[in-house]
Design a protein around this motif. Structure first.
Motif, mmCIF file in Angstrom:
data_model
loop_
_atom_site.group_PDB
_atom_site.id
_atom_site.type_symbol
_atom_site.label_atom_id
_atom_site.label_comp_id
_atom_site.label_asym_id
_atom_site.label_seq_id
_atom_site.Cartn_x
_atom_site.Cartn_y
_atom_site.Cartn_z
ATOM 1 N N LEU A 1 0.829 -1.202 0.000
ATOM 2 C CA LEU A 1 0.000 0.000 0.000
ATOM 3 C C LEU A 1 0.864 1.253 0.000
ATOM 4 O O LEU A 1 0.667 2.165 -0.814
ATOM 5 C CB LEU A 1 -0.912 0.000 1.225
ATOM 6 C CG LEU A 1 -1.847 1.204 1.338
ATOM 7 C CD1 LEU A 1 -3.072 0.994 0.472
ATOM 8 C CD2 LEU A 1 -2.257 1.468 2.770
ATOM 9 N N VAL A 2 1.832 1.308 0.902
ATOM 10 C CA VAL A 2 2.675 2.498 1.013
ATOM 11 C C VAL A 2 3.540 2.660 -0.236
ATOM 12 O O VAL A 2 3.743 3.771 -0.728
ATOM 13 C CB VAL A 2 3.528 2.435 2.296
ATOM 14 C CG1 VAL A 2 4.498 3.607 2.361
ATOM 15 C CG2 VAL A 2 2.622 2.426 3.533
ATOM 16 N N ASP A 3 4.020 1.565 -0.780
ATOM 17 C CA ASP A 3 4.804 1.633 -2.027
ATOM 18 C C ASP A 3 3.977 2.228 -3.159
ATOM 19 O O ASP A 3 4.492 2.973 -3.998
ATOM 20 C CB ASP A 3 5.307 0.246 -2.425
ATOM 21 C CG ASP A 3 6.433 -0.254 -1.537
ATOM 22 O OD1 ASP A 3 7.001 0.570 -0.779
ATOM 23 O OD2 ASP A 3 6.729 -1.457 -1.589
ATOM 24 N N ALA A 4 2.693 1.889 -3.200
ATOM 25 C CA ALA A 4 1.820 2.380 -4.273
ATOM 26 C C ALA A 4 1.474 3.851 -4.105
ATOM 27 O O ALA A 4 1.057 4.502 -5.063
ATOM 28 C CB ALA A 4 0.535 1.556 -4.306
ATOM 29 N N ALA A 5 1.666 4.387 -2.900
ATOM 30 C CA ALA A 5 1.209 5.750 -2.601
ATOM 31 C C ALA A 5 2.210 6.819 -2.994
ATOM 32 O O ALA A 5 2.032 7.994 -2.629
ATOM 33 C CB ALA A 5 0.864 5.864 -1.122
ATOM 34 N N ASP A 6 3.284 6.457 -3.688
ATOM 35 C CA ASP A 6 4.172 7.429 -4.314
ATOM 36 C C ASP A 6 4.885 8.337 -3.318
ATOM 37 O O ASP A 6 4.768 9.561 -3.362
ATOM 38 C CB ASP A 6 3.385 8.271 -5.328
ATOM 39 C CG ASP A 6 4.297 9.103 -6.228
ATOM 40 O OD1 ASP A 6 5.458 8.704 -6.421
ATOM 41 O OD2 ASP A 6 3.835 10.147 -6.723
ATOM 42 N N GLY A 7 5.614 7.711 -2.397
ATOM 43 C CA GLY A 7 6.539 8.449 -1.541
ATOM 44 C C GLY A 7 5.952 9.445 -0.577
ATOM 45 O O GLY A 7 6.319 10.634 -0.597
ATOM 46 N N PRO A 8 5.040 9.030 0.306
ATOM 47 C CA PRO A 8 4.517 9.974 1.291
ATOM 48 C C PRO A 8 5.597 10.419 2.276
ATOM 49 O O PRO A 8 6.472 9.642 2.646
ATOM 50 C CB PRO A 8 3.429 9.169 2.011
ATOM 51 C CG PRO A 8 3.833 7.736 1.831
ATOM 52 C CD PRO A 8 4.479 7.676 0.481
ATOM 53 N N ARG A 9 5.514 11.676 2.693
ATOM 54 C CA ARG A 9 6.494 12.228 3.645
ATOM 55 C C ARG A 9 6.315 11.596 5.024
ATOM 56 O O ARG A 9 7.281 11.271 5.699
ATOM 57 C CB ARG A 9 6.313 13.742 3.711
ATOM 58 C CG ARG A 9 7.073 14.440 4.824
ATOM 59 C CD ARG A 9 8.581 14.358 4.644
ATOM 60 N NE ARG A 9 9.261 15.065 5.711
ATOM 61 C CZ ARG A 9 9.439 14.591 6.949
ATOM 62 N NH1 ARG A 9 8.969 13.389 7.254
ATOM 63 N NH2 ARG A 9 10.065 15.290 7.863
ATOM 64 N N VAL A 10 5.063 11.444 5.461
ATOM 65 C CA VAL A 10 4.746 10.812 6.747
ATOM 66 C C VAL A 10 3.577 9.861 6.529
ATOM 67 O O VAL A 10 2.644 10.171 5.791
ATOM 68 C CB VAL A 10 4.379 11.854 7.828
ATOM 69 C CG1 VAL A 10 3.838 11.174 9.080
ATOM 70 C CG2 VAL A 10 5.584 12.716 8.186
ATOM 71 N N VAL A 11 3.642 8.700 7.163
ATOM 72 C CA VAL A 11 2.562 7.717 7.140
ATOM 73 C C VAL A 11 1.995 7.604 8.550
ATOM 74 O O VAL A 11 2.740 7.329 9.497
ATOM 75 C CB VAL A 11 3.067 6.337 6.675
ATOM 76 C CG1 VAL A 11 1.912 5.338 6.634
ATOM 77 C CG2 VAL A 11 3.753 6.429 5.322
#
Length: 220
Positions: free
Chosen positions: A33-43
């Motif tokens: 999921l996080v990989d698909a979200a295009d580099g979020p600064r904070v999760v």
């Protein structure tokens, strides 16, 4: 600054990313999921990070105080790694003083998944609690549950007021995720943005550190 809120859904993980606009994601694992979200600064993740060796996490105690209501208490690490719920309950009762709840034990695979992933990801990750975040945004805890029409509408209005405009069409994630999962993930983007902007605070003020070495606090 792109940020991501993540909630555990019935069939995987649900993510809402927020920069200038909102994007939705759905994946079987939190890493995908996080990989698909295009580099979020904070999760910001609605799942315990940092498991106690014994007793309760101060983060859970403070969350309950903020809401004036019970919250799911994270079990001890030894209880979560037990082979079955009966064994887990016995271990937790010995280390914590209370049995492990069904809801907490049912979350066991997700908690352990996040526990593994957070040690490997390059992203900044914080734990957040959707209802605590909504209470902070609203100025007081919300009375109507999020699975009611009144509760869902009130939360949607609060999100819109905060600049998080959820479109009618979220694509495939909107067809697979529940309303509650989307709302939970969306409010966590608000918390994640507050972390980026230096406006967030943690419960407790100084994160606890257990034997697992992970800073343990709920961010708001």
């Amino acid at each position: 600054m792109r940020v991501l809120g993540v909630a555990a859904g019935a069939a995987g993980w649900v993510g809402i990313a927020w920069e200038e606009t909102v994007s939705a994601y759905h994946a079987p694992t939190i890493g995908e999921l996080v990989d698909a979200a295009d580099g979020p600064r904070v999760v910001a993740v609605a799942m315990p990070i940092g498991l106690p060796d014994r007793g309760h996490r101060e983060a859970d105690v403070r969350a309950a105080q903020a809401l004036g209501a019970a919250v799911v208490i994270a079990p001890t690490r030894r209880a979560l790694t037990a082979a079955d719920r009966a064994t887990a309950a016995a271990i937790n009762r010995d280390l914590d003083g209370g049995a492990i709840s069904k809801q907490a034990y049912d979350l066991r695979p997700r908690i352990l998944e996040v526990d593994r992933w957070v040690r490997e990801t390059p992203h900044e990750v914080v734990e957040a609690h959707p209802e605590v975040s909504f209470a902070a945004l609203n100025g007081e805890p919300l009375v109507a549950r999020k699975d009611t029409w009144a509760g869902a509408r009130r939360r949607h209005k609060l999100l819109t007021r905060a600049g998080i405009h959820l479109p009618d069409d979220l694509g495939e994630p909107g067809r697979t995720a529940t309303v509650a999962d989307v709302i939970d993930a969306a409010i966590l983007t608000w918390t994640a943005r507050r972390v980026v902007d230096g406006e967030a605070y943690s419960l407790p003020e100084e994160p606890e550190i257990f034997d697992d070495g992970l800073p343990c606090a709920i961010w708001v």
